[in-house]
Design a protein around this motif. Structure first.
Motif, PDB file in Angstrom:
ATOM      1  N   LYS A 110       0.862  -1.175   0.000  1.00 36.78           N
ATOM      2  CA  LYS A 110       0.000   0.000   0.000  1.00 36.78           C
ATOM      3  C   LYS A 110       0.902   1.229   0.000  1.00 36.78           C
ATOM      4  O   LYS A 110       1.997   1.206   0.565  1.00 36.78           O
ATOM      5  N   VAL A 111       0.434   2.323  -0.592  1.00 42.23           N
ATOM      6  CA  VAL A 111       1.206   3.563  -0.669  1.00 42.23           C
ATOM      7  C   VAL A 111       0.369   4.696  -0.090  1.00 42.23           C
ATOM      8  O   VAL A 111      -0.808   4.848  -0.427  1.00 42.23           O
ATOM      9  N   ILE A 112       0.991   5.487   0.790  1.00 41.59           N
ATOM     10  CA  ILE A 112       0.346   6.682   1.333  1.00 41.59           C
ATOM     11  C   ILE A 112       1.256   7.882   1.085  1.00 41.59           C
ATOM     12  O   ILE A 112       2.474   7.728   0.988  1.00 41.59           O
ATOM     13  N   GLU A 113       0.679   9.052   0.961  1.00 37.06           N
ATOM     14  CA  GLU A 113       1.461  10.265   0.779  1.00 37.06           C
ATOM     15  C   GLU A 113       1.627  10.945   2.137  1.00 37.06           C
ATOM     16  O   GLU A 113       0.649  11.147   2.858  1.00 37.06           O
ATOM     17  N   VAL A 114       2.864  11.287   2.464  1.00 36.53           N
ATOM     18  CA  VAL A 114       3.173  11.910   3.759  1.00 36.53           C
ATOM     19  C   VAL A 114       4.094  13.102   3.514  1.00 36.53           C
ATOM     20  O   VAL A 114       5.060  12.999   2.750  1.00 36.53           O
ATOM     21  N   LYS A 148       6.033   9.457  -0.826  1.00 35.10           N
ATOM     22  CA  LYS A 148       5.105   8.340  -0.913  1.00 35.10           C
ATOM     23  C   LYS A 148       5.743   7.214  -0.126  1.00 35.10           C
ATOM     24  O   LYS A 148       6.841   6.761  -0.452  1.00 35.10           O
ATOM     25  N   VAL A 149       5.077   6.795   0.938  1.00 34.92           N
ATOM     26  CA  VAL A 149       5.575   5.728   1.804  1.00 34.92           C
ATOM     27  C   VAL A 149       4.912   4.429   1.392  1.00 34.92           C
ATOM     28  O   VAL A 149       3.696   4.332   1.340  1.00 34.92           O
ATOM     29  N   CYS A 150       5.738   3.438   1.095  1.00 35.48           N
ATOM     30  CA  CYS A 150       5.245   2.138   0.645  1.00 35.48           C
ATOM     31  C   CYS A 150       5.451   1.116   1.766  1.00 35.48           C
ATOM     32  O   CYS A 150       6.537   1.018   2.329  1.00 35.48           O
ATOM     33  N   PHE A 151       4.395   0.371   2.070  1.00 35.89           N
ATOM     34  CA  PHE A 151       4.496  -0.618   3.145  1.00 35.89           C
ATOM     35  C   PHE A 151       3.711  -1.862   2.792  1.00 35.89           C
ATOM     36  O   PHE A 151       2.753  -1.824   2.018  1.00 35.89           O
ATOM     37  N   GLY A 152       4.146  -2.977   3.360  1.00 32.17           N
ATOM     38  CA  GLY A 152       3.492  -4.251   3.112  1.00 32.17           C
ATOM     39  C   GLY A 152       2.222  -4.403   3.930  1.00 32.17           C
ATOM     40  O   GLY A 152       2.137  -3.933   5.060  1.00 32.17           O
ATOM     41  N   ILE A 153       1.232  -5.046   3.342  1.00 29.34           N
ATOM     42  CA  ILE A 153      -0.013  -5.358   4.039  1.00 29.34           C
ATOM     43  C   ILE A 153       0.213  -6.641   4.827  1.00 29.34           C
ATOM     44  O   ILE A 153       0.614  -7.670   4.272  1.00 29.34           O
ATOM     45  N   LEU A 154      -0.025  -6.566   6.128  1.00 34.79           N
ATOM     46  CA  LEU A 154       0.184  -7.738   6.987  1.00 34.79           C
ATOM     47  C   LEU A 154      -1.077  -8.581   7.039  1.00 34.79           C
ATOM     48  O   LEU A 154      -2.194  -8.067   7.079  1.00 34.79           O
ATOM     49  N   ASP A 155      -0.903  -9.895   7.076  1.00 35.05           N
ATOM     50  CA  ASP A 155      -2.047 -10.807   7.173  1.00 35.05           C
ATOM     51  C   ASP A 155      -2.527 -10.930   8.594  1.00 35.05           C
ATOM     52  O   ASP A 155      -1.835 -10.879   9.533  1.00 35.05           O
ATOM     53  N   GLU A 173       7.821   9.375  12.035  1.00 39.61           N
ATOM     54  CA  GLU A 173       6.429   9.630  12.390  1.00 39.61           C
ATOM     55  C   GLU A 173       5.487   8.592  11.790  1.00 39.61           C
ATOM     56  O   GLU A 173       4.573   8.112  12.460  1.00 39.61           O
ATOM     57  N   ALA A 174       5.707   8.231  10.522  1.00 37.12           N
ATOM     58  CA  ALA A 174       4.829   7.243   9.874  1.00 37.12           C
ATOM     59  C   ALA A 174       4.932   5.890  10.567  1.00 37.12           C
ATOM     60  O   ALA A 174       3.933   5.184  10.712  1.00 37.12           O
ATOM     61  N   SER A 175       6.121   5.530  11.027  1.00 36.86           N
ATOM     62  CA  SER A 175       6.304   4.215  11.645  1.00 36.86           C
ATOM     63  C   SER A 175       5.605   4.085  12.998  1.00 36.86           C
ATOM     64  O   SER A 175       5.477   2.981  13.514  1.00 36.86           O
ATOM     65  N   LYS A 176       5.113   5.188  13.538  1.00 32.38           N
ATOM     66  CA  LYS A 176       4.350   5.125  14.795  1.00 32.38           C
ATOM     67  C   LYS A 176       2.997   4.442  14.577  1.00 32.38           C
ATOM     68  O   LYS A 176       2.457   3.838  15.498  1.00 32.38           O
TER      69      LYS A 176
END
Length: 67
Positions: free
Chosen positions: A5-9, A60-67, A27-30
Motif C-alpha cells: 500500500k502507498v500513502i502520501e506523507v 510516498k511511503v510504501c508498506f506491506g499489508i500484513l495478514d 512519524e509514519a512508523s508510529k
C-alpha cells in the motif's frame, strides 16, 4: 505474492532534506508497520531573509499489508 500500500506523507526539518525524510519515516512508523520504501515526490524550501529556514518533502511511503 506481496501486496503493498502507498500513502502520501509530508515532512519538514530545519536541518536538511535528509532529516525531513527521516522525520517522515519516524512519524509514519508510529502507526504504519512494515515500511518498505519511501519515494521522494517533491522537495522545497522556505526562505526568510535570503536564507533557507526550512526543508520540506512530499513523499510516498510504501508498506506491506500484513495478514
Amino acid at each position: 505474492m506481496s501486496v503493498l500500500k502507498v500513502i502520501e506523507v509530508l515532512g519538514n526539518s530545519k536541518d536538511s532534506f535528509e532529516d525531513a525524510v527521516q522525520n517522515v519515516i519516524t512519524e509514519a512508523s508510529k502507526t504504519v508497520k512494515n515500511i518498505k520504501s519511501v519515494y521522494i515526490k517533491d522537495m522545497q524550501v522556505t526562505v526568510d531573509n535570503n536564507k533557507v529556514v526550512e526543508y520540506r518533502v512530499t513523499t510516498k511511503v510504501c508498506f506491506g499489508i500484513l495478514d
